[in-house]
Design a protein around this motif. Structure first.
Motif, PDB file in Angstrom:
ATOM      1  N   PRO A  43      60.904  41.393  -5.865  1.00  3.59           N
ATOM      2  CA  PRO A  43      60.943  39.957  -6.173  1.00  3.59           C
ATOM      3  C   PRO A  43      59.944  39.534  -7.249  1.00  3.59           C
ATOM      4  N   SER A  67      60.608  25.091  -5.928  1.00  8.52           N
ATOM      5  CA  SER A  67      62.064  25.074  -5.805  1.00  8.52           C
ATOM      6  C   SER A  67      62.497  26.113  -4.761  1.00  8.52           C
ATOM      7  N   PRO A  68      62.679  25.692  -3.510  1.00  9.93           N
ATOM      8  CA  PRO A  68      63.057  26.653  -2.462  1.00  9.93           C
ATOM      9  C   PRO A  68      64.319  27.449  -2.796  1.00  9.93           C
ATOM     10  N   ALA A  69      65.278  26.813  -3.400  1.00  7.18           N
ATOM     11  CA  ALA A  69      66.519  27.522  -3.745  1.00  7.18           C
ATOM     12  C   ALA A  69      66.230  28.631  -4.747  1.00  7.18           C
ATOM     13  N   ARG A  70      65.390  28.351  -5.726  1.00  5.51           N
ATOM     14  CA  ARG A  70      65.057  29.363  -6.735  1.00  5.51           C
ATOM     15  C   ARG A  70      64.290  30.514  -6.098  1.00  5.51           C
ATOM     16  N   VAL A  71      63.322  30.192  -5.235  1.00  8.88           N
ATOM     17  CA  VAL A  71      62.548  31.249  -4.576  1.00  8.88           C
ATOM     18  C   VAL A  71      63.463  32.126  -3.732  1.00  8.88           C
ATOM     19  N   ARG A  72      64.377  31.507  -2.981  1.00  3.14           N
ATOM     20  CA  ARG A  72      65.331  32.287  -2.174  1.00  3.14           C
ATOM     21  C   ARG A  72      66.175  33.211  -3.041  1.00  3.14           C
ATOM     22  N   SER A  73      66.490  32.772  -4.254  1.00  2.89           N
ATOM     23  CA  SER A  73      67.355  33.581  -5.122  1.00  2.89           C
ATOM     24  C   SER A  73      66.687  34.885  -5.545  1.00  2.89           C
ATOM     25  N   PHE A 129      65.226  36.877  -3.525  1.00  3.07           N
ATOM     26  CA  PHE A 129      65.310  37.833  -2.419  1.00  3.07           C
ATOM     27  C   PHE A 129      66.716  38.181  -2.130  1.00  3.07           C
TER      28      PHE A 129
END
Length: 68
Positions: A22, A60-66, A68
């Motif tokens: 990541p 940006s939670p969505a970006r961080v999730r992307s 992983f």
């Protein structure tokens, strides 16, 4: 491996696998979209700009999730 009584398993990982790391994805995003893509403006500090860029990614939670 009688000494571990079957409780230890070895997993061999590749020496370099940026697609599985990541951190590499975060740095890639920063390189493609941030400070590296534009010159600093007069009076702008590199360290401050980079910190802000990583803060924006982290917010940006969505970006961080992307990653992983």
């Amino acid at each position: 491996m009688s000494s571990t009584q079957g409780k230890l398993t070895l997993h061999f990982l590749p020496g370099y696998a940026p697609d599985l790391n990541p951190y590499e994805l975060v740095w890639s995003r920063a390189w493609r979209t941030g400070v590296a893509r534009r010159p600093l403006m007069k009076g702008e500090k590199l360290a401050q700009s980079v910190r802000q860029q990583f803060a924006d990614i982290g917010n940006s939670p969505a970006r961080v999730r992307s990653f992983f």
